[in-house]
Design an enzyme around this catalytic site. Structure first.
Site, PDB file in Angstrom:
ATOM      1  N   ASP A 158       0.869  -1.165   0.000  1.00  0.00           N
ATOM      2  CA  ASP A 158       0.000   0.000   0.000  1.00  0.00           C
ATOM      3  C   ASP A 158       0.920   1.234   0.000  1.00  0.00           C
ATOM      4  O   ASP A 158       2.143   1.132   0.087  1.00  0.00           O
ATOM      5  CB  ASP A 158      -0.968  -0.037   1.189  1.00  0.00           C
ATOM      6  CG  ASP A 158      -2.188   0.829   0.954  1.00  0.00           C
ATOM      7  OD1 ASP A 158      -3.223   0.594   1.568  1.00  0.00           O
ATOM      8  OD2 ASP A 158      -2.101   1.760   0.112  1.00  0.00           O
TER       9      ASP A 158
HETATM   10  C1  GLC Z   1      -4.387   4.280  -0.162  1.00  0.00           C
HETATM   11  C2  GLC Z   1      -5.274   3.112   0.213  1.00  0.00           C
HETATM   12  C3  GLC Z   1      -5.366   2.045  -0.854  1.00  0.00           C
HETATM   13  C4  GLC Z   1      -5.282   2.705  -2.217  1.00  0.00           C
HETATM   14  C5  GLC Z   1      -3.875   3.257  -2.346  1.00  0.00           C
HETATM   15  C6  GLC Z   1      -3.670   3.977  -3.695  1.00  0.00           C
HETATM   16  O1  GLC Z   1      -3.633   4.680   0.951  1.00  0.00           O
HETATM   17  O2  GLC Z   1      -5.012   2.452   1.456  1.00  0.00           O
HETATM   18  O3  GLC Z   1      -6.616   1.356  -0.673  1.00  0.00           O
HETATM   19  O4  GLC Z   1      -5.535   1.755  -3.230  1.00  0.00           O
HETATM   20  O5  GLC Z   1      -3.544   4.136  -1.281  1.00  0.00           O
HETATM   21  O6  GLC Z   1      -4.469   5.108  -3.751  1.00  0.00           O
END
Ligand code: GLC
Length: 735
Positions: free
Chosen positions: A263
């Site tokens: 993430d």
């Molecule tokens: C965010 C979220 C994740 C998302 C990623 C890209 O922090 O936790 O669900 O897909 O970043 O935006």
């Protein structure tokens, strides 16, 4: 491209180029803006490294993607195409109900349709992968991201997860016209302690495996191209550096061999978790855990080359990761066509079409849950004079927290949907979605209310006068969309103060009042229940929300949603869910006895205000007793379970018939009941149909005391009814 050619390409790449493929950067890095989200990321990514990135997140729109693809491929030493990923969670331009609402449809068909359309629209505009479905099991309404999940039950989540993957990825060999799915967040991000965002997760391995892992497994079995790690710790080890979780469980046991992406800056956060002293160590831990793609931390590009040269990690681990990334690009057909047909297609033809909006309207209708309907308050009659009052009368913020690419202005407000019915309707705002003087800080936009309390009091007084003059009142109230989604945990899950004042003022002058609730989470709506005669839970219904609300309120559509997550009596109950263990001091469902030495609260009910699986329609249904084709089965032998359901009302209706199982005695304590099947029946007035289910011992497996995943012989009860509290059961034995 054939696999062996991928291996030849890999062999020919420099170490730095290979590590570049393992770097995903936000599109803001290519637009000279600061990072748009997440913890401050001090990427020490020098200019030339930027062009080594193998993936870009957040870019959508054919023009920008074509331009970036061209620019980056030119600079890539082997001209390897970029893979573009973004968060298309409940729609691209046509926005569907939030996933928690979609879970209330109990319909794989609806879930697959939503995945299919959101993929088609965004693929037509250049996207390759979406960071969806989010399949985290959720049981704590304080957590803001419950809106992204399909709820509290492992079985329902699993069925919705697989359907979303089927829809998103389509059936083409290269996901043609569709996207790769990235199932998230592995694992158990939905169980943060105290419902606090990014907080630690404390779960036994048995609970993790039995409740939280099934939906990821279902998505993997459905062929999800990718998986994303979660921000949380498990057993005090951050998921993103957790070898047991990622290599033993995800890859070895669950059989996932696709690309694993961290993430956002989650590799960098191994330092803030306090398990890595610097970015290099963070990079080492993440690679050892099998993370292929580093989203926006800069740890891989900044540390892996040195670690290899120092002999602290094996280059084979990098080769494994890069090969998976190259395979993903190959599966998407990017080597043959880096633009995936963008040049020769009229992208607009797929996007925001009449047909897509009609399907969004149907999904919104299917997801709304009628919780109360006393005295047949609903459906409304067009000749009744009805006052529609509240912030959601005109406000179009009904798309949900993860609908960045949708256009709020194109949403259908409730007043529009209602006016189109041609009924006797008057409208009053009454108050704002946000309290006076309050500002809500969102992901991409803030919502503020500059009105004074005096101005709001005057609006409320005016609304009450209008209400007094009408046959009925419908309040359109709830929480703002940016009060849910990432970074929006709340300790108070009631409606805003101003709306409580509006509720009091209106119901004081007109008892014939109903409420439509807009929310991204289960709210504590005890006060609404006490003061109104009908309640429709509309969630965040998406672009066609205003049409769907009007369709249901005026009876042109029937409410058929069933709760995918329990609605707590109070925040003091959470986490609250139907599948709890009985404890040694069990209290029967809803019973109140003086004995204090039972597992219960002394100051509020044990049961939620509305349970999982609950919902009403505009007709009634009767259930026959449960019929079994045998009273006992051996391991592997099917048990046929059936009931006859009859529409005893005066309108056509759709019933979600739910099947639960109780395992009376096990080698460990078992949930009081577990959902093991559901089916929807649409019946004309007076019509009957049979709902038939096949159960086997496979459906009765659990992690035994010795942690073996298997069924144990013994006594069971199978329940079939309208929600998780049905009393319509029958015993059987498993030999
Ligand atoms: C965010 C979220 C994740 C998302 C990623 C890209 O922090 O936790 O669900 O897909 O970043 O935006």
């Amino acid at each position: 491209m054939k696999e062996e050619k991928l291996r030849v390409l890999l062999k020919d790449m420099s170490l730095k180029e290979k590590i570049g493929q393992m770097m995903q950067l936000d599109v803001s890095c290519f637009r000279n803006e600061g990072p748009v989200t997440g913890s401050e990321v001090d990427q020490e990514i020098a200019g030339e490294d930027l062009t080594l990135a193998g993936s870009i997140l957040g870019a959508v729109g054919a023009e920008e993607i074509k331009d970036l693809q061209k620019r980056c491929m030119e600079k890539q030493p082997h001209h390897i195409p970029i893979v573009f990923m973004a968060d298309i969670i409940n729609g691209y331009k046509t926005i569907f109900p939030i996933p928690l609402a979609l879970g209330c449809t109990f319909s794989q068909e609806d879930a697959r349709m939503v995945g299919d359309i959101m993929a088609k629209e965004s693929a037509a505009d250049g996207l390759h992968v979406t960071f969806a479905p989010m399949v985290d099991l959720v049981r704590d309404a304080r957590w803001g991201r419950v809106m992204e999940s399909t709820g509290e039950d492992p079985y329902l989540n699993s069925r919705m997860a697989e359907a979303m993957v089927w829809g998103i990825q389509g059936e083409g060999e290269h996901y043609e016209g569709h996207l790769g799915a990235c199932t998230k967040h592995f694992a158990a991000y939905g169980a943060p302690t105290a419902g606090k965002e990014y907080n630690n997760v404390e779960l036994s391995e048995r609970t993790l495996r039995e409740d939280y892992l099934p939906s990821y497994q279902a998505a993997i079995d459905a062929g999800s191209a990718m998986v994303m790690t979660s921000f949380n710790t498990l057993d005090r080890i951050p998921a993103t550096g957790n070898q047991w979780l990622m290599r033993k469980i995800l890859r070895e046991e669950m059989g996932f061999d696709g690309v694993l992406v961290s993430d956002y800056n989650a590799i960098g956060e191994l330092m803030t978790h306090g398990v890595a002293e610097d970015k290099k160590e963070a990079a080492r831990q993440a690679l050892e855990a099998g993370i292929d793609l580093d989203m926006m931390s800069g740890c891989y590009i900044g540390g892996l080359e040195e670690l290899v040269k120092e002999g602290k990690i094996r280059e084979e681990l990098i080769d494994e990761a890069v090969l998976r990334i190259l395979r993903l690009k190959n599966r998407l057909g990017l080597f043959e066509d880096p633009y995936r047909g963008l040049e020769d297609q009229d992208t607009a033809r797929e996007i925001f079409t009449e047909e897509n909006r009609a399907k969004a309207r149907k999904a919104a209708v299917d997801s709304m849950v009628l919780l109360e309907n006393q005295e047949g308050f609903l459906p409304l009659k067009k000749e009744e004079k009805v006052a529609f009052i509240g912030p959601f009368v005109e406000d179009k913020h009904i798309l949900g927290a993860w609908s960045f690419f949708g256009d709020i202005e194109q949403a259908v407000a409730c007043c529009q949907g209602i006016k189109e019915k041609g009924a006797q309707a008057v409208f009053e705002r009454g108050c704002g979605m946000v309290n006076p003087g309050q500002t809500l800080y969102g992901f991409r936009y803030n919502m503020t209310n500059t009105e004074s309390w005096e101005e709001i009091d005057a609006l409320i007084e005016r609304a009450a006068k209008t209400a007094a003059d009408c046959d009925k009142v419908v309040l359109l109230i709830g929480e703002a969309p940016i009060q849910t989604g990432e970074g929006s945990s709340r300790g108070d899950i009631t409606i805003p103060e101003a709306q409580k004042k509006l509720l009091d003022a209106v119901t004081k002058v007109n008892k014939n009042t109903a409420a439509v609730i807009f929310a991204g989470r289960p709210l504590d709506i005890r006060d609404v229940k006490e003061k109104t005669k009908a309640i429709l839970y509309a969630w965040m219904p998406g672009t066609e929300g205003g049409h769907a609300v009007a369709d249901i309120l005026y009876g042109d559509a029937e409410p058929q949603g069933r709760l995918s997550m329990s609605l707590p009596w109070s925040v003091g109950q959470v986490p609250v869910f139907y599948g709890e263990l009985s404890t040694g001091r069990h209290i029967e469902d809803g019973e109140w006895v003086e004995n204090r030495f039972l597992s219960r609260y002394s100051d509020m009910p044990n049961q939620p205000l509305y349970p999982f699986g609950y919902g009403l329609g505009y007709t009634e249904f009767s259930y026959s007793e449960v019929r079994l084709d045998k009273e006992e089965i051996r391991m592997g032998e099917p048990l046929q379970v059936s009931v006859t359901v009859k529409n005893t009302g005066s309108r056509r209706g759709t019933e979600t018939v739910q099947l639960y199982v109780t395992d009376k005695v096990g080698s460990v304590a078992r949930p009081m009941r577990q959902l093991k099947g559901f089916t929807k029946l649409t019946l004309e007035p007076g019509e009957s149909k049979d709902a038939v289910f096949d159960l086997t011992s496979e459906d009765l497996r659990f992690y035994t005391r010795s942690m073996e995943y298997k069924a144990e012989p013994g006594d069971f009860i199978v329940w079939v009814g309208a929600n998780s509290r049905t009393k319509n059961g029958k015993k059987f034995k498993l030999r």
